[in-house]
Motif scaffolding. Structure first.
Motif, PDB file in Angstrom:
ATOM      1  N   LEU A   1     -49.003 -43.346   5.349  1.00  0.00           N
ATOM      2  CA  LEU A   1     -48.232 -42.344   6.610  1.00  0.00           C
ATOM      3  C   LEU A   1     -48.620 -43.016   7.972  1.00  0.00           C
ATOM      4  O   LEU A   1     -49.759 -43.870   8.153  1.00  0.00           O
ATOM      5  CB  LEU A   1     -48.656 -41.131   6.166  1.00  0.00           C
ATOM      6  N   GLU A   2     -47.770 -42.557   8.945  1.00  0.00           N
ATOM      7  CA  GLU A   2     -48.289 -42.671  10.428  1.00  0.00           C
ATOM      8  C   GLU A   2     -49.514 -42.704  10.836  1.00  0.00           C
ATOM      9  O   GLU A   2     -50.104 -41.835  10.680  1.00  0.00           O
ATOM     10  CB  GLU A   2     -47.109 -42.120  11.198  1.00  0.00           C
TER      11      GLU A   2
ATOM     12  N   LEU B   1     -52.377 -36.038  14.018  1.00  0.00           N
ATOM     13  CA  LEU B   1     -52.620 -37.405  13.664  1.00  0.00           C
ATOM     14  C   LEU B   1     -53.903 -37.624  14.456  1.00  0.00           C
ATOM     15  O   LEU B   1     -54.623 -38.646  13.781  1.00  0.00           O
ATOM     16  CB  LEU B   1     -51.620 -38.422  14.486  1.00  0.00           C
ATOM     17  N   ALA B   2     -54.439 -37.067  15.566  1.00  0.00           N
ATOM     18  CA  ALA B   2     -55.557 -37.362  15.870  1.00  0.00           C
ATOM     19  C   ALA B   2     -56.670 -36.725  15.255  1.00  0.00           C
ATOM     20  O   ALA B   2     -57.886 -37.165  15.005  1.00  0.00           O
ATOM     21  CB  ALA B   2     -55.727 -36.811  17.456  1.00  0.00           C
ATOM     22  N   ARG B   3     -56.385 -35.779  14.280  1.00  0.00           N
ATOM     23  CA  ARG B   3     -57.356 -35.005  13.604  1.00  0.00           C
ATOM     24  C   ARG B   3     -57.817 -35.849  12.152  1.00  0.00           C
ATOM     25  O   ARG B   3     -58.767 -35.582  11.297  1.00  0.00           O
ATOM     26  CB  ARG B   3     -57.012 -33.547  13.270  1.00  0.00           C
ATOM     27  N   ARG B   4     -56.662 -36.798  11.855  1.00  0.00           N
ATOM     28  CA  ARG B   4     -56.593 -37.440  10.679  1.00  0.00           C
ATOM     29  C   ARG B   4     -57.791 -38.614  10.508  1.00  0.00           C
ATOM     30  O   ARG B   4     -58.078 -39.274  11.553  1.00  0.00           O
ATOM     31  CB  ARG B   4     -55.260 -38.176  10.127  1.00  0.00           C
ATOM     32  N   PRO B   5     -58.638 -38.618   9.299  1.00  0.00           N
ATOM     33  CA  PRO B   5     -59.603 -39.637   9.419  1.00  0.00           C
ATOM     34  C   PRO B   5     -58.895 -41.017   9.393  1.00  0.00           C
ATOM     35  O   PRO B   5     -57.907 -41.044   8.886  1.00  0.00           O
ATOM     36  CB  PRO B   5     -60.497 -39.176   8.120  1.00  0.00           C
TER      37      PRO B   5
ATOM     38  N   TYR C   1     -38.379 -33.794  10.932  1.00  0.00           N
ATOM     39  CA  TYR C   1     -38.959 -32.864  10.495  1.00  0.00           C
ATOM     40  C   TYR C   1     -39.949 -33.191   9.351  1.00  0.00           C
ATOM     41  O   TYR C   1     -41.098 -32.838   9.317  1.00  0.00           O
ATOM     42  CB  TYR C   1     -38.192 -31.642   9.739  1.00  0.00           C
ATOM     43  N   LEU C   2     -39.279 -34.244   8.562  1.00  0.00           N
ATOM     44  CA  LEU C   2     -40.339 -34.973   7.711  1.00  0.00           C
ATOM     45  C   LEU C   2     -41.509 -35.764   8.101  1.00  0.00           C
ATOM     46  O   LEU C   2     -42.754 -35.647   7.838  1.00  0.00           O
ATOM     47  CB  LEU C   2     -39.469 -36.023   6.640  1.00  0.00           C
ATOM     48  N   ARG C   3     -41.419 -36.413   9.389  1.00  0.00           N
ATOM     49  CA  ARG C   3     -42.372 -36.882  10.160  1.00  0.00           C
ATOM     50  C   ARG C   3     -43.458 -35.766  10.735  1.00  0.00           C
ATOM     51  O   ARG C   3     -44.583 -36.039  10.674  1.00  0.00           O
ATOM     52  CB  ARG C   3     -41.771 -37.844  11.299  1.00  0.00           C
ATOM     53  N   LEU C   4     -43.031 -34.546  11.301  1.00  0.00           N
ATOM     54  CA  LEU C   4     -43.892 -33.633  11.240  1.00  0.00           C
ATOM     55  C   LEU C   4     -44.653 -33.130  10.452  1.00  0.00           C
ATOM     56  O   LEU C   4     -45.934 -32.992  10.538  1.00  0.00           O
ATOM     57  CB  LEU C   4     -42.985 -32.381  12.189  1.00  0.00           C
ATOM     58  N   THR C   5     -43.969 -33.109   9.029  1.00  0.00           N
ATOM     59  CA  THR C   5     -44.685 -32.651   7.868  1.00  0.00           C
ATOM     60  C   THR C   5     -45.924 -33.611   7.438  1.00  0.00           C
ATOM     61  O   THR C   5     -47.026 -33.239   7.126  1.00  0.00           O
ATOM     62  CB  THR C   5     -43.618 -32.316   6.984  1.00  0.00           C
ATOM     63  N   ALA C   6     -45.574 -34.832   7.602  1.00  0.00           N
ATOM     64  CA  ALA C   6     -46.371 -35.763   7.216  1.00  0.00           C
ATOM     65  C   ALA C   6     -47.704 -35.804   8.301  1.00  0.00           C
ATOM     66  O   ALA C   6     -48.640 -35.893   7.646  1.00  0.00           O
ATOM     67  CB  ALA C   6     -45.537 -37.338   7.462  1.00  0.00           C
ATOM     68  N   GLY C   7     -47.483 -35.374   9.528  1.00  0.00           N
ATOM     69  CA  GLY C   7     -48.472 -35.261   9.940  1.00  0.00           C
ATOM     70  C   GLY C   7     -49.557 -34.262   9.750  1.00  0.00           C
ATOM     71  O   GLY C   7     -50.764 -34.164   9.979  1.00  0.00           O
ATOM     72  N   ARG C   8     -48.967 -33.148   9.392  1.00  0.00           N
ATOM     73  CA  ARG C   8     -49.584 -31.969   8.711  1.00  0.00           C
ATOM     74  C   ARG C   8     -50.214 -32.183   7.473  1.00  0.00           C
ATOM     75  O   ARG C   8     -51.383 -31.411   7.353  1.00  0.00           O
ATOM     76  CB  ARG C   8     -48.556 -30.820   8.629  1.00  0.00           C
ATOM     77  N   TYR C   9     -49.833 -33.063   6.596  1.00  0.00           N
ATOM     78  CA  TYR C   9     -50.171 -33.145   5.292  1.00  0.00           C
ATOM     79  C   TYR C   9     -50.362 -34.810   5.106  1.00  0.00           C
ATOM     80  O   TYR C   9     -49.586 -35.286   4.526  1.00  0.00           O
ATOM     81  CB  TYR C   9     -49.429 -32.628   4.374  1.00  0.00           C
ATOM     82  N   PRO C  10     -51.298 -35.433   5.675  1.00  0.00           N
ATOM     83  CA  PRO C  10     -51.370 -36.889   5.632  1.00  0.00           C
ATOM     84  C   PRO C  10     -52.050 -37.177   4.096  1.00  0.00           C
ATOM     85  O   PRO C  10     -52.020 -38.236   4.003  1.00  0.00           O
ATOM     86  CB  PRO C  10     -52.451 -37.264   6.724  1.00  0.00           C
TER      87      PRO C  10
ATOM     88  N   ASP D   1     -50.997 -36.002   1.272  1.00  0.00           N
ATOM     89  CA  ASP D   1     -49.953 -35.314   0.240  1.00  0.00           C
ATOM     90  C   ASP D   1     -49.289 -36.666  -0.166  1.00  0.00           C
ATOM     91  O   ASP D   1     -48.544 -37.465   0.285  1.00  0.00           O
ATOM     92  CB  ASP D   1     -48.770 -34.687   0.947  1.00  0.00           C
ATOM     93  N   ALA D   2     -49.837 -37.172  -1.585  1.00  0.00           N
ATOM     94  CA  ALA D   2     -49.103 -38.243  -2.308  1.00  0.00           C
ATOM     95  C   ALA D   2     -47.913 -38.170  -2.628  1.00  0.00           C
ATOM     96  O   ALA D   2     -47.121 -38.948  -2.385  1.00  0.00           O
ATOM     97  CB  ALA D   2     -50.036 -38.550  -3.553  1.00  0.00           C
ATOM     98  N   GLY D   3     -47.385 -36.949  -2.962  1.00  0.00           N
ATOM     99  CA  GLY D   3     -45.904 -36.794  -3.071  1.00  0.00           C
ATOM    100  C   GLY D   3     -45.061 -36.864  -1.913  1.00  0.00           C
ATOM    101  O   GLY D   3     -44.147 -37.542  -1.957  1.00  0.00           O
ATOM    102  N   LEU D   4     -45.539 -36.563  -0.523  1.00  0.00           N
ATOM    103  CA  LEU D   4     -45.000 -36.612   0.456  1.00  0.00           C
ATOM    104  C   LEU D   4     -44.922 -38.416   0.813  1.00  0.00           C
ATOM    105  O   LEU D   4     -43.661 -38.812   1.363  1.00  0.00           O
ATOM    106  CB  LEU D   4     -45.538 -35.911   1.619  1.00  0.00           C
ATOM    107  N   ALA D   5     -45.928 -38.882   0.639  1.00  0.00           N
ATOM    108  CA  ALA D   5     -46.073 -40.564   0.759  1.00  0.00           C
ATOM    109  C   ALA D   5     -45.049 -41.141   0.170  1.00  0.00           C
ATOM    110  O   ALA D   5     -44.322 -42.168   0.327  1.00  0.00           O
ATOM    111  CB  ALA D   5     -47.304 -40.936   0.711  1.00  0.00           C
ATOM    112  N   GLU D   6     -45.043 -40.873  -1.220  1.00  0.00           N
ATOM    113  CA  GLU D   6     -43.946 -41.303  -2.243  1.00  0.00           C
ATOM    114  C   GLU D   6     -42.672 -41.154  -1.777  1.00  0.00           C
ATOM    115  O   GLU D   6     -41.639 -42.084  -1.908  1.00  0.00           O
ATOM    116  CB  GLU D   6     -44.335 -40.875  -3.612  1.00  0.00           C
ATOM    117  N   LEU D   7     -42.248 -40.078  -1.399  1.00  0.00           N
ATOM    118  CA  LEU D   7     -40.833 -39.751  -0.700  1.00  0.00           C
ATOM    119  C   LEU D   7     -40.676 -40.695   0.288  1.00  0.00           C
ATOM    120  O   LEU D   7     -39.334 -40.929   0.209  1.00  0.00           O
ATOM    121  CB  LEU D   7     -40.726 -38.102  -0.539  1.00  0.00           C
ATOM    122  N   ILE D   8     -41.274 -40.498   1.194  1.00  0.00           N
ATOM    123  CA  ILE D   8     -40.991 -41.348   2.336  1.00  0.00           C
ATOM    124  C   ILE D   8     -41.005 -42.838   2.083  1.00  0.00           C
ATOM    125  O   ILE D   8     -40.080 -43.478   2.766  1.00  0.00           O
ATOM    126  CB  ILE D   8     -42.109 -41.057   3.598  1.00  0.00           C
ATOM    127  N   GLY D   9     -41.760 -43.284   1.193  1.00  0.00           N
ATOM    128  CA  GLY D   9     -41.702 -44.897   0.788  1.00  0.00           C
ATOM    129  C   GLY D   9     -40.308 -45.005  -0.034  1.00  0.00           C
ATOM    130  O   GLY D   9     -39.696 -45.973   0.330  1.00  0.00           O
TER     131      GLY D   9
END
Length: 295
Positions: A3-4, A88-92, A187-196, A198-206
């Motif tokens: 993810l981003e 994104l800034a809070r993401r490790p 909106y999917l990008r916004l969600t990806a930032g909120r839930y970095p 989430d394996a299901g979200l990463a798989e969907l985007i991929g």
């Protein structure tokens, strides 16, 4: 799919802001970047060029709220984009993806959906755009070619983003597909930032990036949006042309779950929705009568 990162998002937003946008003079010199240079953004945000470079490269640790707000101001980010920047800034720097449990809509969302009856089309969406529930008129409006009961099984739940980019029938349904596609990706990008994580979200985007050139192109733009209101212009196979406004209702107990309600925005569309609702009612009555006479 990875993810981003904060650096990738900063660069994409930096590229879209020209020196003229922020009052910088370039004196006609050739530039190798489409937007602001790193040192220009750093100067305007009040941080050192070295620190900003490390921030964009993921080597500066955690940025303060003041720095992020300054960057958001210079980059002309709106509220949703600024929130995405902070997420994104809070993401490790290194994070492990996890698979969340299947989503279940909150009882209050279910009660609200039930109160709408069948005259108002409505759909309950999860964080990744999966259909958690819909009323029969909502199903008939947006996905009558899909099994009505599919949302009850987490393994079979229809995915609105997947349908939008990989299902030709869904694409044909929307006369303003391009506009809505941009909103879905933002909106999917916004969600990806909120839930970095989430394996299901990463798989969907991929999956979408690999199988849809349109999705990959829109994802590369880096746009972010909340997408709580808008218009869908449909070419419905049963009732013809129908234009509806959608609005999203969020619940405090389940902010990831969106109750999306559709209302007509002209008299002809109102007539079409009444016809669709009547057809749904007739179909249910016919089904009930068939079950009564079944041996």
């Amino acid at each position: 799919m990875e993810l981003e990162s904060l650096g990738a998002y900063l660069k994409s937003r930096r590229d879209r802001v020209t020196p003229a946008d922020v009052g910088l003079r370039t004196y006609g010199t050739a530039r190798r970047v489409p937007g602001l240079r790193r040192e220009e953004l750093a100067q305007l945000a009040g941080v050192s060029a070295g620190y900003y470079t490390r921030l964009e490269q993921g080597q500066a640790g955690t940025a303060s709220r003041q720095v992020l707000d300054a960057l958001a101001h210079v980059l002309r980010l709106d509220a949703a984009e600024a929130a995405h920047l902070r997420n994104l800034a809070r993401r490790p720097a290194t994070s492990r993806l996890v698979r969340p449990r299947p989503e279940r809509p909150h009882p209050r969302v279910l009660a609200l959906l039930a109160s709408l009856g069948e005259t108002t089309p409505a759909v309950v969406l999860g964080r990744r755009g999966d259909v958690l529930l819909w009323n029969r008129t909502g199903h008939a409006l947006v996905a009558e070619h899909i099994d009505f009961d599919a949302p009850h099984d987490p393994a079979r739940r229809p995915s609105i983003p997947r349908m939008f980019f990989l299902d030709p029938l869904t694409r044909d349904l929307h006369r303003n597909w391009e506009e809505l596609a941009r909103s879905h990706v933002a909106y999917l990008r916004l969600t990806a930032g909120r839930y970095p994580h989430d394996a299901g979200l990463a798989e969907l985007i991929g999956e979408l990036a690999m199988n849809s050139g349109d999705f990959a192109e829109l994802w590369a733009r880096g746009d972010v949006a909340e997408c709580t209101v808008g218009t869908m212009r449909l070419r419905h196979p049963t009732v013809g042309a129908v234009d509806v406004d959608y609005q999203v209702w969020l619940q405090p107990e389940g902010p990831d779950h969106r109750l999306e309600v559709y209302t007509p925005n002209d008299p002809a569309s109102a007539d079409a929705l009444r016809l669709l609702s009547a057809q749904v009612a007739d179909g249910r009555e016919a089904g009930a009568a068939h079950s009564l006479v079944r041996p």
